[in-house]
Design a protein around this motif. Structure first.
Motif, short mmCIF file in Angstrom:
data_model
loop_
_atom_site.label_atom_id
_atom_site.label_comp_id
_atom_site.label_asym_id
_atom_site.label_seq_id
_atom_site.Cartn_x
_atom_site.Cartn_y
_atom_site.Cartn_z
N PRO A 108 17.96 31.05 -51.13
CA PRO A 108 16.85 31.50 -51.95
C PRO A 108 15.66 30.54 -51.78
N ASP A 109 14.50 31.09 -51.69
CA ASP A 109 13.18 30.46 -51.52
C ASP A 109 12.82 30.18 -50.07
N ASP A 110 13.74 30.32 -49.12
CA ASP A 110 13.38 30.03 -47.73
C ASP A 110 12.29 30.95 -47.20
N MET A 111 12.23 32.18 -47.69
CA MET A 111 11.19 33.12 -47.25
C MET A 111 9.87 32.90 -47.96
N GLU A 112 9.89 32.14 -49.04
CA GLU A 112 8.72 32.09 -49.92
C GLU A 112 7.72 31.00 -49.55
N TYR A 113 7.94 30.29 -48.48
CA TYR A 113 7.00 29.25 -48.06
C TYR A 113 6.07 29.79 -46.97
N GLY A 114 5.44 30.91 -47.26
CA GLY A 114 4.46 31.50 -46.36
C GLY A 114 4.87 32.82 -45.75
N ALA A 115 6.13 32.94 -45.32
CA ALA A 115 6.57 34.15 -44.62
C ALA A 115 6.51 35.38 -45.51
N SER A 116 6.64 35.20 -46.82
CA SER A 116 6.63 36.37 -47.70
C SER A 116 5.27 37.06 -47.71
N ALA A 117 4.21 36.38 -47.27
CA ALA A 117 2.92 37.06 -47.13
C ALA A 117 3.01 38.17 -46.08
N ALA A 118 3.68 37.89 -44.96
CA ALA A 118 3.88 38.92 -43.94
C ALA A 118 4.74 40.05 -44.49
N VAL A 119 5.75 39.70 -45.30
CA VAL A 119 6.61 40.72 -45.89
C VAL A 119 5.78 41.67 -46.75
N HIS A 120 4.92 41.10 -47.59
CA HIS A 120 4.08 41.95 -48.44
C HIS A 120 3.13 42.80 -47.61
N ALA A 121 2.57 42.23 -46.55
CA ALA A 121 1.70 43.01 -45.67
C ALA A 121 2.45 44.18 -45.04
N TRP A 122 3.70 43.95 -44.67
CA TRP A 122 4.50 45.05 -44.12
C TRP A 122 4.82 46.10 -45.18
N THR A 123 5.33 45.66 -46.31
CA THR A 123 5.83 46.64 -47.28
C THR A 123 4.70 47.49 -47.86
N ARG A 124 3.51 46.92 -48.03
CA ARG A 124 2.42 47.72 -48.61
C ARG A 124 1.90 48.75 -47.61
N THR A 125 2.28 48.63 -46.34
CA THR A 125 1.90 49.64 -45.34
C THR A 125 3.08 50.52 -44.93
N GLY A 126 4.17 50.45 -45.69
CA GLY A 126 5.28 51.37 -45.47
C GLY A 126 6.42 50.87 -44.63
N VAL A 127 6.39 49.63 -44.17
CA VAL A 127 7.50 49.07 -43.42
C VAL A 127 8.61 48.66 -44.39
N ALA A 128 9.84 49.03 -44.09
CA ALA A 128 10.98 48.66 -44.93
C ALA A 128 11.43 47.25 -44.56
N VAL A 129 11.50 46.38 -45.55
CA VAL A 129 11.92 44.99 -45.32
C VAL A 129 13.12 44.69 -46.22
N ASP A 130 14.17 44.17 -45.61
CA ASP A 130 15.38 43.77 -46.33
C ASP A 130 15.63 42.28 -46.09
#
Length: 257
Positions: A31-53
């Protein structure tokens, strides 16, 4: 004596090729390993319809002063909140022991299993070099990254971990590319908007108990935007997540069955 010629400015990082990317699986240790910057890319993907798990090797139960049986459930709750902040579709905890990961068959099998189950177009993991983040990288980060590298090959090979297909019904699956976040030698960048930066800050804030445990940890808003701004400078954008990309033969292609 004349001054030496100025070095030319490095070429900007090219954008991540994203044609055909409809699903991303992020495999990290804690937990938290994705939250040091990479989660910005995750949000960019998910708000445009890309499924992220997300698939996490551990629950981070050995990462705080309290007993693991208290910390593990707490950190799972915080990670679920962090996932909601950036639109993650599904979160899995793979149940390996925090602080004791080894890049052997058990971790490789877990990677192959979760990849075959989710069948993502690309997989993202965190930097697993020995030297990383300004010092010596943590053991679980290194073990997870190596297991991801090998497990992706295992996921594509029907003759490795045959029980995954014969018992669990999980057919072989080839991932198009491996993306590594936090690497000191990135090859590409994923540009992100201000709303993605804000979501990344919010996602790290979700780990409130863990952040309170770490002495002197800066507030997320004090360094996450600067980290993403540095990625943007390298990419010729305002903000970006810098990535090291390993094309596994199918980046931009959806047909890898």
């Amino acid at each position: 004596m004349t001054d030496p010629p100025a070095r030319p400015a490095p070429d900007p990082l090219p954008p991540l090729p994203e044609d055909g990317i409809a699903s991303v699986l992020c495999i990290v240790a804690h937990p938290d390993d994705m939250e040091y910057g990479a989660s910005a890319a995750v949000h960019a993907w998910t708000r445009t319809g890309v499924a992220v798990d997300y698939a996490l090797m551990t629950s981070g139960e050995a990462g705080m002063a309290q007993a693991p049986e208290v910390v593990g459930p707490l950190r799972e709750v915080e990670q679920r909140a962090a996932c909601r902040a950036v639109g993650v579709r599904e979160l899995e905890f793979l149940g390996h022991p925090d602080g004791m990961l080894e890049p052997g068959l058990a971790l490789r099998r877990s990677v192959a299993r979760v990849v075959r189950r989710h069948r993502p177009d690309v997989v993202l993991t965190a930097n697993f070099e020995v030297e990383a983040y300004g010092g010596l990288n943590q053991a679980d980060h290194r073990a997870t990254g190596l297991a991801v590298v090998d497990g992706l090959r295992d996921a594509a090979n029907p003759w490795v971990f045959r029980e995954l297909a014969e018992v669990e019904g999980l057919a072989a699956w080839s991932v198009g590319a491996l993306l590594v976040a936090g690497h000191e030698r990135p090859t590409h960048a994923k540009a992100v908007a201000q709303e993605d930066v804000d979501a990344a800050v919010a996602s790290l804030h979700c780990h409130a108990a863990y952040l309170a445990h770490v002495t002197g940890h800066p507030a997320p808003e004090d360094f996450i935007p600067e980290l993403l701004r540095a990625g943007g400078e390298a990419a010729g954008a305002e903000h970006a997540v810098a990535l090291r990309v390993h094309d596994l033969g199918g980046l931009g292609s959806r047909d890898r069955s």
